[in-house]
Design an enzyme around this catalytic site. Structure first.
Site, PDB file in Angstrom:
ATOM      1  N   ARG A 180       0.841  -1.197   0.000  1.00  0.00           N
ATOM      2  CA  ARG A 180       0.000   0.000   0.000  1.00  0.00           C
ATOM      3  C   ARG A 180       0.875   1.245   0.000  1.00  0.00           C
ATOM      4  O   ARG A 180       1.839   1.353   0.762  1.00  0.00           O
ATOM      5  CB  ARG A 180      -0.895   0.001   1.238  1.00  0.00           C
ATOM      6  CG  ARG A 180      -1.516   1.352   1.614  1.00  0.00           C
ATOM      7  CD  ARG A 180      -2.611   1.765   0.651  1.00  0.00           C
ATOM      8  NE  ARG A 180      -3.054   3.126   0.900  1.00  0.00           N
ATOM      9  CZ  ARG A 180      -4.069   3.450   1.710  1.00  0.00           C
ATOM     10  NH1 ARG A 180      -4.716   2.517   2.357  1.00  0.00           N
ATOM     11  NH2 ARG A 180      -4.435   4.706   1.846  1.00  0.00           N
TER      12      ARG A 180
ATOM     13  N   ARG B  25      -5.303   2.109  -4.506  1.00  0.00           N
ATOM     14  CA  ARG B  25      -4.509   1.409  -3.498  1.00  0.00           C
ATOM     15  C   ARG B  25      -4.691  -0.102  -3.657  1.00  0.00           C
ATOM     16  O   ARG B  25      -5.770  -0.565  -4.056  1.00  0.00           O
ATOM     17  CB  ARG B  25      -4.905   1.850  -2.095  1.00  0.00           C
ATOM     18  CG  ARG B  25      -6.301   1.480  -1.687  1.00  0.00           C
ATOM     19  CD  ARG B  25      -6.986   2.521  -0.842  1.00  0.00           C
ATOM     20  NE  ARG B  25      -7.392   3.671  -1.621  1.00  0.00           N
ATOM     21  CZ  ARG B  25      -8.150   4.638  -1.130  1.00  0.00           C
ATOM     22  NH1 ARG B  25      -8.545   4.600   0.118  1.00  0.00           N
ATOM     23  NH2 ARG B  25      -8.487   5.657  -1.886  1.00  0.00           N
TER      24      ARG B  25
ATOM     25  N   ASP C  53      -6.734  -1.268   1.480  1.00  0.00           N
ATOM     26  CA  ASP C  53      -7.082  -0.178   2.390  1.00  0.00           C
ATOM     27  C   ASP C  53      -7.845  -0.778   3.565  1.00  0.00           C
ATOM     28  O   ASP C  53      -8.834  -1.492   3.369  1.00  0.00           O
ATOM     29  CB  ASP C  53      -7.955   0.854   1.662  1.00  0.00           C
ATOM     30  CG  ASP C  53      -8.249   2.063   2.516  1.00  0.00           C
ATOM     31  OD1 ASP C  53      -7.369   2.443   3.323  1.00  0.00           O
ATOM     32  OD2 ASP C  53      -9.344   2.638   2.400  1.00  0.00           O
TER      33      ASP C  53
ATOM     34  N   ASP D 243      -9.558   0.336   7.232  1.00  0.00           N
ATOM     35  CA  ASP D 243      -9.976   1.442   8.100  1.00  0.00           C
ATOM     36  C   ASP D 243     -10.749   0.919   9.295  1.00  0.00           C
ATOM     37  O   ASP D 243     -11.670   0.109   9.135  1.00  0.00           O
ATOM     38  CB  ASP D 243     -10.876   2.425   7.335  1.00  0.00           C
ATOM     39  CG  ASP D 243     -10.135   3.183   6.254  1.00  0.00           C
ATOM     40  OD1 ASP D 243      -8.967   3.535   6.478  1.00  0.00           O
ATOM     41  OD2 ASP D 243     -10.729   3.408   5.176  1.00  0.00           O
TER      42      ASP D 243
END
Length: 276
Positions: free
Chosen positions: A203, A212, A215, A217
């Site tokens: 990444r 990307r 990812d 989160d």
């Protein structure tokens, strides 16, 4: 998380923890107490030891661990012992643990010096996305690393969906999903671990909301609300993202957003209505 608890008071142990050389070589007595939060109702009904947490086994484990481990600080002793109890006995939800040092070298009259910590398996939700390379494989590789981490358990992933890019439009479509799991990591430790997983998936962060390989989160960390320079939980933009709320709704529709006090299902339905 269970409110039932088993308590072990003032278990005497011998260990080699301390900063001074004689503490490391000669050892000394320590006193450990812990409150163990777990389901007691089931063994209370069945009267079967197989359904219960065996407190004799826990006491034996603590005694051996205290003798075999080596730490300078009782803060480290308490933190690591509490986590290892949770790893060793998977039916335990959380532990509050106190380590007392009767002969602390502070040159003042004192009974003990003690440290108390709490650790728990915390339910977290993690958004996952990819739009470079083999997108499905990127997600599977990240999931494999999460599954292989000892501080993760009960790991589930939603269905993976296709979505148009958010924010920066000049890029390929994404594959998105949501991972649910329990973790022993603190929020900051979890963020660091997820960054390591992203880096192992090559990444890069060149364009905000840009393409990307992977990812990850943090969407929710239990019901905690956190706002620091490096970390905001719950994720501040998730209520406007159907590629987050949609997959999340399939695995946790009744989870309540701790800020908006609405279920994921309600937030997702609101987003769909406002998008039409």
């Amino acid at each position: 998380m269970s409110k039932d608890k088993i308590e072990i008071h003032n278990l005497e142990c011998f260990g080699y923890h301390g900063v001074l050389e004689e503490e490391k070589t000669l050892g000394q007595k320590f006193i450990v107490s812990c409150s163990i939060y777990t389901d007691i109702k089931t063994p209370g009904k069945t009267d079967d030891i197989e359904d219960s947490v065996n407190y004799a086994s826990i006491a034996e484990y603590i005694t051996k661990w205290m003798s075999n481990a080596r730490y300078n600080l009782i803060e480290s002793v308490a933190e690591n012992l509490s986590k290892n109890i949770l790893l060793k006995f998977p039916t335990i939800d959380s532990v509050e643990l106190t380590v007392k040092k009767p002969w602390a070298p502070i040159h003042f009259p004192v009974d003990t010096v003690s440290v108390t910590v709490e650790n728990a398996w915390e339910t977290v939700f993690i958004g996952v996305g990819s739009n470079l390379g083999d997108k499905q494989q990127n997600i599977e590789d990240a999931l494999e690393k999460i599954l292989g981490n000892k501080y993760s358990k009960d790991v589930y992933i939603s269905d993976i969906i296709k979505s148009e890019p958010y924010g920066y439009k000049e890029q390929d479509e994404f594959l998105n999903g949501v991972i649910s799991m329990k973790t022993l990591y603190s929020p900051t430790e979890l963020l660091e671990f997820l960054h390591e997983v992203e880096e192992s998936g090559h990444r890069t962060r060149e364009i905000h909301w840009g393409p990307r390989t992977i990812d990850l989160d943090i969407l929710f960390y239990g019901d905690k609300v956190i706002q620091t320079k490096d970390l905001v939980i719950p994720h501040k933009d998730m209520i406007r993202r159907d590629f987050v709320l949609g997959p999340l709704n399939t695995i946790a529709p009744f989870f309540i957003h701790p800020v908006y006090n609405k279920t994921i299902e309600e937030l997702y339905e609101n987003l769909k209505r406002n998008s039409n």
